[in-house]
Design an enzyme around this catalytic site. Structure first.
Site, mmCIF file in Angstrom:
data_model
loop_
_atom_site.group_PDB
_atom_site.id
_atom_site.type_symbol
_atom_site.label_atom_id
_atom_site.label_comp_id
_atom_site.label_asym_id
_atom_site.label_seq_id
_atom_site.Cartn_x
_atom_site.Cartn_y
_atom_site.Cartn_z
ATOM 1 N N GLY A 1 -20.039 -0.833 19.785
ATOM 2 C CA GLY A 1 -19.231 -1.582 20.730
ATOM 3 C C GLY A 1 -18.769 -2.898 20.164
ATOM 4 O O GLY A 1 -19.220 -3.326 19.087
ATOM 5 N N LYS B 1 -25.521 -5.008 22.669
ATOM 6 C CA LYS B 1 -26.197 -3.953 21.897
ATOM 7 C C LYS B 1 -27.604 -4.404 21.489
ATOM 8 O O LYS B 1 -28.575 -3.668 21.671
ATOM 9 C CB LYS B 1 -25.363 -3.614 20.653
ATOM 10 N N GLU C 1 7.257 -23.573 27.780
ATOM 11 C CA GLU C 1 6.282 -22.976 28.690
ATOM 12 C C GLU C 1 6.955 -22.483 29.964
ATOM 13 O O GLU C 1 6.553 -21.468 30.541
ATOM 14 C CB GLU C 1 5.185 -23.988 29.013
ATOM 15 N N HIS D 1 8.268 -19.019 29.319
ATOM 16 C CA HIS D 1 7.235 -17.989 29.480
ATOM 17 C C HIS D 1 7.012 -17.683 30.959
ATOM 18 O O HIS D 1 6.928 -16.512 31.361
ATOM 19 C CB HIS D 1 5.919 -18.469 28.856
ATOM 20 N N ASP E 1 3.494 -16.849 19.264
ATOM 21 C CA ASP E 1 4.281 -15.847 19.995
ATOM 22 C C ASP E 1 4.838 -14.790 19.054
ATOM 23 O O ASP E 1 4.761 -13.585 19.328
ATOM 24 C CB ASP E 1 5.436 -16.531 20.730
#
Length: 662
Positions: A228, A234, A452, A455, A526
């Site tokens: 995992g 784990k 921003e 976005h 980005d």
């Protein structure tokens, strides 16, 4: 040999050395004996520096001058004596036995008075016993040999001191947990992971009640492999097994087998299984087994014998070979199961492979319950709310959130850890430290605000983009601004969903182009994200019409070591063209959407410049509610700092959307 018994070799060796050098212990330390006449003759020649007179034994030690010593015949023998360096006192050159002390002293004074050049001095001492000389020398040698034995064999045999691995280099480094050293972790301390816990609980139950299974013909599983992502629990599961099984538990790391000396790894594997078989039934836990379990025949450019492969071969033999009918279970953990050797993964060695995935919503709720027991929380803390705001977080991440929230509350002198402390902790972990005092030019700040806002606008106006919950232009970490999302927890992603995500990610650069007529370097993260997404669409998921249903993804990991590509140069050119086409199409789409909604983009950017931090309700005032997100509109989130995570594909959860990383 019984290692716990007394080893008689070294006492016998010490006695033999003492007997070998015993002649040096008798007599007068090897000094030549002379009579009075010979002594006074040497004294008259000016070669005697000092005389040590013993009244009780009628003897005297004669010490010559340095010049006289160089002329002596026995000087060469002294230089060849390797043990002369251990003499604790000056050694006499001669021993003279006098008759009457009065006559001896009278003649000594007469010779010294007649010749003014004679500087011989005399001293008096107690009589020496030969037995005391022997005893003193014996003690010195015993101390020397004892120190040698301790430093070379005891310290090195136990691994202490410099070079301490000489005599125990082939021994196992596993730490044993048994009835003397118990592990306090139990399955109650493991939140979530219901399927994984059920699997390992059956192994523990088999060790406790083996007759329940063997009477029906069942056999004990040879190995259990926990696979995992990092931080999913784990190793915690292995600790719970050690605490619940009540059998000897050997714990070590895969790197403990690795050593620069040839054959050491295989020797340690043999020693480990020998100890486990002696304490059978027992469990061996190897953490990060990919350190020795990597597929053989890979990355071996030296052409010589690979020590790691020898270690793996020995492990394969010990797990399933001749004489392996003992109740020893091997547990292992790794997050690189794709590179493990196929022989290690086959049935009969690791019979069970348990995938420990990132926790779901209800599992995150349970993990918060475990970690919040140790924290003094306020009445406004809602565990369900915290679980919803941490998608993609592992168990270790949630533990870190709780700890960071407690530190923030203590820093702010709060009596309890409040809801806002937890939200600030999530922001701190994902986005980095807030830098309110960082100086930014007004022109740069305005560009960041529009970036921003771009976005936010695209993510609000396209259907499949992750819903934006918070936008900030306060510098945090390495970024000058960030847009925060709450992604949908889905198992499959369609082409339309990935296209919308790429379009929203490119909204920042598109806003700069639409408003300022140019672009900046602030869209680095980005561009990196959309390039990886487009590349995955074309080469991995087969979501491109031109290439068709083809995937060049290699789950076995063998392509990691190949120098070539699994496709031709023409196909590589086609792949580059399709990746560029996907990105450019979505960029033009983002430009079109922002141009059509330029007035709303300006309003959002101005509000962002004014408040520096805006939330989803601010976007609703400008754009209205999203028609395709009724679940968000029913229960609004008010002015809260929400974690920013963005899902890149169907099984990868990314870090927050951060822009302006210059």
């Amino acid at each position: 040999m019984n290692n716990k018994g007394f080893n008689w070799f070294f006492p016998i060796a010490i006695i033999a050395l003492l007997l070998f050098f015993i002649p040096n212990f008798f007599g007068d330390n090897g000094a030549k004996s002379i009579d009075e006449d010979e002594f006074f003759k040497i004294m008259q020649s000016g070669k005697v520096q000092n005389v040590l007179i013993y009244k009780d034994t009628e003897k005297a030690d004669v010490f010559l001058t340095q010049a006289a010593k160089t002329e002596m015949v026995n000087k060469a023998a002294k230089e060849k004596d390797p043990f002369s360096a251990f003499d604790m006192a000056p050694k006499a050159d001669y021993t003279v036995k006098y008759g009457d002390l009065q006559l001896f002293l009278q003649k000594f004074d007469t010779i010294k008075a007649d010749n003014a050049n004679i500087k011989t001095s005399k001293d008096y001492g107690a009589g020496k016993s030969p037995f005391m000389d022997i005893l003193f020398s014996a003690l010195i040698w015993i101390a020397i040999l004892g120190l040698f034995y301790f430093l070379l064999f005891r310290r090195m045999g136990s691994g202490g001191g410099p070079g301490g691995q000489i005599f125990s280099i082939g021994k196992s480094r596993a730490k044993l947990f048994d009835e003397k050293e118990k592990v306090q972790v139990t399955f109650k301390d493991v939140a979530g992971l219901e399927g994984a816990k059920e699997e390992v609980q059956e192994v523990v139950d088999f060790l406790k009640n083996s007759e329940k299974y063997t009477r029906l013909g069942g056999k004990i599983p040879k190995g259990v492999l926990l696979v995992g992502p990092p931080g999913t629990g784990k190793t915690l599961l292995a600790k719970a097994v050690a605490g619940e099984a009540k059998v000897p538990f050997f714990s070590l790391s895969g790197s403990d087998f690795v050593e620069m000396f040839v054959g050491v790894g295989a020797s340690r594997v043999r020693d480990l299984f020998a100890q486990a078989k002696a304490k059978s039934p027992a469990i061996i836990f190897i953490d990060e087994i990919d350190a020795i379990g990597r597929a053989r025949g890979k990355n071996n450019f030296s052409g010589g014998n690979d020590e790691r492969e020898n270690t793996l071969n020995q492990l394969l033999t010990e797990m399933d070979g001749f004489g392996t009918d003992t109740n020893v279970i091997v547990m292992a953990a790794t997050n690189r199961a794709d590179i493990l050797d196929k022989a290690l993964m086959r049935a009969g060695r690791f019979d069970r492979s348990i995938y420990v995935d990132l926790p779901e919503l209800h599992e995150r709720r349970q993990i918060f319950d475990v970690h919040l027991k140790k924290i003094k929380i306020g009445n406004d803390v809602d565990r369900d709310f915290l679980a919803k705001q941490t998608p993609g977080f592992s168990g270790a991440d949630i533990a870190n959130v709780c700890n960071e929230a407690a530190l923030i509350a203590a820093r702010n002198s709060h009596e309890t850890v409040t809801k806002q402390d937890f939200l600030d902790a999530v922001d701190r972990i994902i986005g980095g430290l807030e830098k309110k005092n960082k100086a930014i030019k007004p022109s740069e700040k305005r560009r960041v605000a529009y970036h921003e806002a771009g976005h936010a606008t695209i993510s609000w106006l396209v259907e499949h983009a992750a819903p934006l919950l918070k936008v900030t232009i306060v510098p945090r970490g390495r970024s000058l601004g960030a847009a925060w999302y709450l992604p949908e927890e889905r198992q499959l992603t369609t082409t339309e969903q990935m296209n919308d995500e790429i379009c929203a990610t490119l909204g920042g650069r598109a806003a700069e182009q639409a408003i300022f007529g140019n672009i900046s370097t602030g869209a680095l993260s980005d561009l990196e994200r959309v390039t990886k997404q487009a590349q995955a669409m074309v080469t991995i998921y087969g979501l491109n019409d031109k290439l068709g249903n083809i995937s060049y993804y290699d789950s076995s990991g063998q392509s990691e070591y190949s120098f070539g590509k699994p496709y031709s140069d023409e196909t590589a050119k086609m792949i580059d063209e399709e990746i560029s086409k996907i990105i450019e199409n979505q960029y033009q789409r983002a430009l079109r959407i922002l141009t059509e909604n330029k007035d709303k983009l300006d309003a959002l950017a101005n509000k962002l410049l004014e408040k520096e931090v805006i939330f989803r309700e601010d976007l609703e005032e400008i754009f209205g509610k999203r028609a395709w997100d009724p679940e968000l509109t029913e229960k609004p989130v008010t002015n809260s700092t929400i974690p920013a995570v963005e899902q890149e594909n169907d099984d990868t959860v990314q870090a927050p959307e951060s822009s302006s990383q210059l």
